[in-house]
Design an enzyme around this catalytic site. Structure first.
Site: not given
Ligand code: COA
Length: 333
Positions: A122, A258, A289
């Site tokens: 990215c 990004h 993304n």
């Molecule tokens: C991936 C992302 C959206 C997940 O969101 P988050 O708020 O961090 O989610 P978590 O992993 O902490 O999980 C929180 C809850 O959502 C749930 N969950 C995780 N992924 C899920 C999905 N895709 N759909 C629905 N629920 C989801 C989890 O099970 C958890 O549930 P719980 O609270 O009952 O245990 C987020 O971490 C993110 O955007 N990270 C940056 C990644 C990025 O931008 N990468 C690109 C490359 S730079």
């Protein structure tokens, strides 16, 4: 001893034009929520993504790149023959060799341009702009075509909750050339290989060869780790890019981070103390993304929709798998 003759340096470079190509398919959250037990509401709230754009089976990453390149060439009033260097930033060119850039150079009529691929995920576009700026100013190149292109749908797993639902396909191209005034500030870039597994391929090609039951490799990420790193450690990188360019947040008109997650974008805006007058790229809502393509795609949307204009000062920062990052202040074409 004979003194070696040196290439004739050029004082300044700038981005002359940008071209964009998005995958033609509009994929909604409802289209992908089933296999990951998610919902339109969850995806919108946690990522800001409403739709992502993906390409059909008949198009590969080089087709997307070629279309974006032609648009950038047309906008610059140049032809392929004017390009002497092609830098293709991608992680989805499906041959380890030859490079996608060499094939692309031939397709657009740029042969015998120097051509190579950059693997910086990215951050790939910002890495490419940094290199193009240096090559032009050093006198090693006159017109560099920098392309961030991805067909990420090739490496997604529809049942993966960690990253696949974020990803889209597209290509953004920029032409960097000589300028009478400074158009690209110093690039601040780096890496942190200790976090190499934070965004990763499930298994390697050699592991697949040893055990075919592993199936086609796809992407995974530790979402919260990447979220924290991007939200809090990338703002100082962007600040350094502004400082090295001799500008402050007050001077910036456009912020093009990004397009990883809308919440990361908002957090970075806050950390950087950007005034509300700064236009913020939010192409992620419609495009998803697209990794290396996301910054030029977002820039092109702002310019074509009139939210930003030629001559505006833009702060851009790419960050992702490696982990790697790069930021610079640029004058928009
Ligand atoms: C991936 C992302 C959206 C997940 O969101 P988050 O708020 O961090 O989610 P978590 O992993 O902490 O999980 C929180 C809850 O959502 C749930 N969950 C995780 N992924 C899920 C999905 N895709 N759909 C629905 N629920 C989801 C989890 O099970 C958890 O549930 P719980 O609270 O009952 O245990 C987020 O971490 C993110 O955007 N990270 C940056 C990644 C990025 O931008 N990468 C690109 C490359 S730079």
């Amino acid at each position: 001893m004979t003194n070696l003759q040196q290439a004739q340096p050029t004082q300044f470079s700038r981005i002359l034009a940008i071209g964009a190509e998005r995958g033609e398919l509009v994929v909604t959250n409802d289209d992908i929520a089933g296999p990951i037990d998610s919902s339109d509401e969850w995806i919108r709230q946690r990522t800001g993504i409403v739709t992502r754009r993906r390409a059909g089976a008949d198009k590969d990453v080089l087709d997307l790149a070629e279309a974006a390149a032609h648009k950038a060439l047309d906008a610059a009033g140049l032809t392929g023959a004017d390009i002497d260097t092609v830098i293709l930033s991608t992680i989805t060119h499906m041959h380890m060799t030859p490079s996608g850039a060499a094939i692309l150079a031939e397709r657009i009529g740029a042969t015998p341009a120097a051509a190579y691929d950059v693997s910086a995920a990215c951050a790939g576009y910002a890495y490419g702009i940094g290199q193009a700026d240096a090559l032009v100013r050093a006198g090693l190149a006159t017109h560099v075509l920098v392309i961030g292109a991805e067909k990420l749908s090739e490496i997604i797993d529809p049942t993966d909750r960690s990253i696949s639902f974020l990803l889209g396909d597209g290509a953004g191209a920029a032409i960097v050339g000589p300028s009478d005034t400074p158009g690209i500030g110093p690039t601040v870039w780096g890496s942190d290989g200790a976090k190499a597994t934070a965004i990763r391929q499930t298994h390697s090609w050699t592991e697949l060869r040893e055990d075919a039951s592993l199936g086609w490799p796809t992407l995974r990420q530790d979402g919260p780790t990447v979220f924290k790193w991007a939200s809090f450690q990338m703002a100082p990188v962007a600040e350094k890019a502004m400082a090295e360019a001799g500008v402050t947040a007050e001077d910036i008109q456009v912020f093009i981070p990004h397009q990883a997650n809308m919440r990361i974008i908002d957090q970075m805006k806050k950390q950087l103390g950007l005034p509300d007058t700064v236009v913020i790229a939010r192409d992620i809502a419609e495009t998803g993304n697209t990794s290396a393509a996301s910054i030029p795609l977002a820039a092109e949307r702002l310019l074509s929709e009139g939210q930003a204009k030629s001559g505006d000062l833009a702060l851009q920062i790419g960050f992702g798998a490696g982990l790697v990052y790069a930021a610079q202040v640029v004058v928009l074409p």
